[in-house]
Design a protein around this motif. Structure first.
Motif, mmCIF file in Angstrom:
data_model
loop_
_atom_site.group_PDB
_atom_site.id
_atom_site.type_symbol
_atom_site.label_atom_id
_atom_site.label_comp_id
_atom_site.label_asym_id
_atom_site.label_seq_id
_atom_site.Cartn_x
_atom_site.Cartn_y
_atom_site.Cartn_z
ATOM 1 N N ASP A 1 35.830 18.424 57.111
ATOM 2 C CA ASP A 1 35.910 19.860 56.851
ATOM 3 C C ASP A 1 35.313 20.567 58.060
ATOM 4 O O ASP A 1 34.217 20.223 58.505
ATOM 5 C CB ASP A 1 35.136 20.224 55.588
ATOM 6 C CG ASP A 1 35.783 19.690 54.329
ATOM 7 O OD1 ASP A 1 35.056 19.337 53.388
ATOM 8 O OD2 ASP A 1 37.032 19.618 54.289
ATOM 9 N N TYR A 2 36.021 21.549 58.575
ATOM 10 C CA TYR A 2 35.584 22.268 59.763
ATOM 11 C C TYR A 2 35.100 23.659 59.361
ATOM 12 O O TYR A 2 35.790 24.370 58.615
ATOM 13 C CB TYR A 2 36.730 22.363 60.771
ATOM 14 C CG TYR A 2 36.941 21.074 61.514
ATOM 15 C CD1 TYR A 2 37.497 19.965 60.886
ATOM 16 C CD2 TYR A 2 36.552 20.946 62.846
ATOM 17 C CE1 TYR A 2 37.678 18.766 61.556
ATOM 18 C CE2 TYR A 2 36.726 19.750 63.532
ATOM 19 C CZ TYR A 2 37.284 18.667 62.878
ATOM 20 O OH TYR A 2 37.441 17.479 63.562
ATOM 21 N N TYR A 3 33.944 24.021 59.897
ATOM 22 C CA TYR A 3 33.302 25.281 59.548
ATOM 23 C C TYR A 3 33.064 26.127 60.785
ATOM 24 O O TYR A 3 32.676 25.629 61.837
ATOM 25 C CB TYR A 3 31.953 25.027 58.879
ATOM 26 C CG TYR A 3 32.043 24.286 57.573
ATOM 27 C CD1 TYR A 3 32.009 22.895 57.545
ATOM 28 C CD2 TYR A 3 32.152 24.976 56.372
ATOM 29 C CE1 TYR A 3 32.090 22.200 56.349
ATOM 30 C CE2 TYR A 3 32.223 24.299 55.157
ATOM 31 C CZ TYR A 3 32.195 22.915 55.159
ATOM 32 O OH TYR A 3 32.272 22.239 53.967
ATOM 33 N N THR B 1 38.704 13.502 61.181
ATOM 34 C CA THR B 1 38.896 13.965 59.806
ATOM 35 C C THR B 1 37.585 14.512 59.252
ATOM 36 O O THR B 1 36.563 13.831 59.263
ATOM 37 C CB THR B 1 39.390 12.812 58.918
ATOM 38 O OG1 THR B 1 40.710 12.428 59.353
ATOM 39 C CG2 THR B 1 39.444 13.231 57.458
ATOM 40 N N THR C 1 42.703 16.570 58.133
ATOM 41 C CA THR C 1 42.888 15.146 57.865
ATOM 42 C C THR C 1 43.823 14.569 58.913
ATOM 43 O O THR C 1 44.937 15.076 59.102
ATOM 44 C CB THR C 1 43.476 14.912 56.465
ATOM 45 O OG1 THR C 1 42.620 15.514 55.485
ATOM 46 C CG2 THR C 1 43.593 13.424 56.178
ATOM 47 N N ARG D 1 26.612 17.481 58.475
ATOM 48 C CA ARG D 1 27.382 18.425 59.273
ATOM 49 C C ARG D 1 26.972 18.294 60.736
ATOM 50 O O ARG D 1 25.770 18.208 61.053
ATOM 51 C CB ARG D 1 27.136 19.847 58.763
ATOM 52 C CG ARG D 1 28.100 20.879 59.287
ATOM 53 C CD ARG D 1 27.972 22.177 58.517
ATOM 54 N NE ARG D 1 28.335 22.005 57.100
ATOM 55 C CZ ARG D 1 28.454 23.019 56.246
ATOM 56 N NH1 ARG D 1 28.250 24.259 56.650
ATOM 57 N NH2 ARG D 1 28.767 22.783 54.991
ATOM 58 N N GLN E 1 33.861 29.257 54.715
ATOM 59 C CA GLN E 1 34.019 28.347 53.575
ATOM 60 C C GLN E 1 34.556 26.990 54.005
ATOM 61 O O GLN E 1 34.530 26.044 53.221
ATOM 62 C CB GLN E 1 34.956 28.973 52.529
ATOM 63 C CG GLN E 1 36.444 28.814 52.798
ATOM 64 C CD GLN E 1 36.957 29.644 53.958
ATOM 65 O OE1 GLN E 1 36.267 30.529 54.475
ATOM 66 N NE2 GLN E 1 38.189 29.384 54.379
ATOM 67 N N GLY E 2 35.043 26.900 55.221
ATOM 68 C CA GLY E 2 35.542 25.625 55.736
ATOM 69 C C GLY E 2 37.047 25.460 55.556
ATOM 70 O O GLY E 2 37.656 26.059 54.673
ATOM 71 N N THR E 3 37.614 24.642 56.413
ATOM 72 C CA THR E 3 39.028 24.279 56.305
ATOM 73 C C THR E 3 39.154 22.782 56.563
ATOM 74 O O THR E 3 38.487 22.244 57.449
ATOM 75 C CB THR E 3 39.892 25.099 57.286
ATOM 76 O OG1 THR E 3 41.278 24.812 57.055
ATOM 77 C CG2 THR E 3 39.551 24.821 58.741
ATOM 78 N N GLN E 4 39.965 22.128 55.771
ATOM 79 C CA GLN E 4 40.020 20.672 55.810
ATOM 80 C C GLN E 4 41.031 20.184 56.846
ATOM 81 O O GLN E 4 42.167 20.676 56.907
ATOM 82 C CB GLN E 4 40.411 20.133 54.445
ATOM 83 C CG GLN E 4 40.307 18.624 54.310
ATOM 84 C CD GLN E 4 40.552 18.157 52.894
ATOM 85 O OE1 GLN E 4 41.613 18.431 52.316
ATOM 86 N NE2 GLN E 4 39.582 17.490 52.323
ATOM 87 N N ARG F 1 31.573 20.442 61.901
ATOM 88 C CA ARG F 1 32.416 19.692 60.986
ATOM 89 C C ARG F 1 31.561 18.751 60.149
ATOM 90 O O ARG F 1 30.473 18.353 60.566
ATOM 91 C CB ARG F 1 33.488 18.903 61.742
ATOM 92 C CG ARG F 1 32.958 17.799 62.636
ATOM 93 C CD ARG F 1 34.095 17.195 63.454
ATOM 94 N NE ARG F 1 33.650 16.096 64.286
ATOM 95 C CZ ARG F 1 34.427 15.445 65.155
ATOM 96 N NH1 ARG F 1 35.706 15.806 65.290
ATOM 97 N NH2 ARG F 1 33.950 14.451 65.871
ATOM 98 N N GLY G 1 43.694 24.442 58.943
ATOM 99 C CA GLY G 1 43.542 23.020 58.685
ATOM 100 C C GLY G 1 44.797 22.430 58.070
ATOM 101 O O GLY G 1 45.731 23.133 57.691
#
Length: 127
Positions: free
Chosen positions: A94-96, A92, A124, A46, A119-122, A39, A9
């Motif tokens: 958080d992607y899981y 934009t 933007t 989500r 845990q997700g990655t952001q 996301r 991310g």
């Protein structure tokens, strides 16, 4: 214990690209496992992005990302990728990465049907 770890991310301008990775560990994965990308934007629920199976060349996509995002897998590396092109500010979030045991049946788009989550990655996207 299944573990999923996302990475890749970041901040990108509209029209740009990012590739997310999800490394899975904890057991031997096979086509019996569905892998999903979801996301969650601030203040929103989500939502489904894409789903696939290990070693099976079929993938489902949300209408909002079809034609722009591509999911692939590298079984040797236990890694799922989400290539995101033509990114827009509305991407934009958080992607899981998620996984579920599912020996048969269609790809699930329901978050409640996935047992394991990263845990997700952001991501933007600036305009």
């Amino acid at each position: 214990q299944v573990q999923l770890v996302e990475s890749g991310g970041g901040l990108v301008q509209a029209g740009g690209s990012l590739r997310l990775s999800c490394v899975a560990s904890g057991r031997t994965f096979s086509s019996n496992y569905q892998m999903g990308w979801f996301r969650q934007a601030p203040g929103k629920e989500r939502e489904f992005v894409s789903a696939t199976r290990w070693n099976v060349d079929t993938t489902s996509y949300a209408v909002s990302v079809k034609g722009r995002f591509t999911t692939s897998s590298d079984y040797a590396k236990n890694t799922i990728y989400l290539q995101m092109n033509s990114l827009q500010p509305e991407d934009t979030a958080d992607y899981y990465c998620a996984a579920r045991w599912s020996p048969s049946g269609p790809h699930s788009r329901n978050t409640k049907e996935y047992n394991y989550w990263g845990q997700g990655t952001q991501v933007t996207v600036s305009s």
